[in-house]
Design a protein around this motif. Structure first.
Motif, PDB file in Angstrom:
ATOM      1  N   PHE A 162      39.726  43.891  10.543  1.00 39.31           N
ATOM      2  CA  PHE A 162      40.647  42.610  10.416  1.00 39.31           C
ATOM      3  C   PHE A 162      39.697  41.768  10.101  1.00 39.31           C
ATOM      4  O   PHE A 162      40.181  40.304   9.654  1.00 39.31           O
ATOM      5  N   ASP A 163      38.364  41.778  10.317  1.00 36.57           N
ATOM      6  CA  ASP A 163      37.475  40.513  10.273  1.00 36.57           C
ATOM      7  C   ASP A 163      36.996  40.518   8.822  1.00 36.57           C
ATOM      8  O   ASP A 163      35.997  40.886   8.267  1.00 36.57           O
ATOM      9  N   SER A 164      37.821  39.863   8.019  1.00 32.99           N
ATOM     10  CA  SER A 164      37.500  39.588   6.549  1.00 32.99           C
ATOM     11  C   SER A 164      37.888  38.150   6.373  1.00 32.99           C
ATOM     12  O   SER A 164      38.233  37.184   6.854  1.00 32.99           O
ATOM     13  N   SER A 165      37.190  38.023   4.887  1.00 31.84           N
ATOM     14  CA  SER A 165      37.372  36.561   4.240  1.00 31.84           C
ATOM     15  C   SER A 165      39.112  36.147   3.869  1.00 31.84           C
ATOM     16  O   SER A 165      39.124  35.153   3.680  1.00 31.84           O
ATOM     17  N   GLU A 166      39.544  37.252   3.938  1.00 35.53           N
ATOM     18  CA  GLU A 166      41.142  36.962   3.336  1.00 35.53           C
ATOM     19  C   GLU A 166      41.953  35.995   4.226  1.00 35.53           C
ATOM     20  O   GLU A 166      41.681  36.038   5.633  1.00 35.53           O
ATOM     21  N   ALA A 167      42.855  35.266   4.042  1.00 33.59           N
ATOM     22  CA  ALA A 167      43.632  34.447   4.643  1.00 33.59           C
ATOM     23  C   ALA A 167      45.128  34.764   4.078  1.00 33.59           C
ATOM     24  O   ALA A 167      45.506  34.846   2.903  1.00 33.59           O
ATOM     25  N   VAL A 168      46.142  34.732   5.364  1.00 33.79           N
ATOM     26  CA  VAL A 168      47.255  34.720   5.022  1.00 33.79           C
ATOM     27  C   VAL A 168      48.009  33.426   5.427  1.00 33.79           C
ATOM     28  O   VAL A 168      47.982  33.097   6.822  1.00 33.79           O
ATOM     29  N   LEU A 169      48.648  32.672   4.696  1.00 32.41           N
ATOM     30  CA  LEU A 169      49.278  31.329   4.800  1.00 32.41           C
ATOM     31  C   LEU A 169      48.249  30.265   5.572  1.00 32.41           C
ATOM     32  O   LEU A 169      48.720  29.482   6.406  1.00 32.41           O
ATOM     33  N   GLY A 170      46.963  30.411   4.992  1.00 35.81           N
ATOM     34  CA  GLY A 170      46.001  29.623   5.308  1.00 35.81           C
ATOM     35  C   GLY A 170      45.320  30.091   6.638  1.00 35.81           C
ATOM     36  O   GLY A 170      44.175  29.237   7.282  1.00 35.81           O
ATOM     37  N   LEU A 171      45.743  31.110   7.368  1.00 33.79           N
ATOM     38  CA  LEU A 171      45.063  31.607   8.614  1.00 33.79           C
ATOM     39  C   LEU A 171      44.364  32.835   8.300  1.00 33.79           C
ATOM     40  O   LEU A 171      44.803  33.787   7.504  1.00 33.79           O
TER      41      LEU A 171
END
Length: 64
Positions: A28-37
Motif C-alpha cells: 500500500f506504499d504508493s504515491s496514489e492518493a484517495v481523497l487527498g490522503l
C-alpha cells in the motif's frame, strides 16, 4: 473471561500482526492518493478501526 473470547482476541492479535507486517504494508506504499490522503494512511487507519470494532463486538458479547 471465557476461553472462546480469549481465543477470538488472540486470533485478532495475530491478524493485526500480519496486517501490520512490513511486506503487506509495502503493498500500500504508493504515491496514489484517495481523497487527498495517501493510500497507506487509509489502510493503516481502516485496519485499526476494524480491529477496534471487532474487539468491541467481542467484549460486548462477553458482558452479556
Amino acid at each position: 473471561m471465557k476461553k472462546r473470547h480469549q481465543q477470538k482476541l488472540i486470533i485478532l492479535s495475530v491478524g493485526l500482526l500480519l496486517a501490520f507486517n512490513m511486506p503487506l504494508l509495502l503493498l500500500f506504499d504508493s504515491s496514489e492518493a484517495v481523497l487527498g490522503l495517501p493510500l497507506i494512511y487509509i489502510y493503516i487507519f481502516s485496519v485499526w478501526l476494524l480491529s477496534i470494532l471487532v474487539s468491541l463486538f467481542v467484549f460486548m458479547r462477553y458482558y452479556e
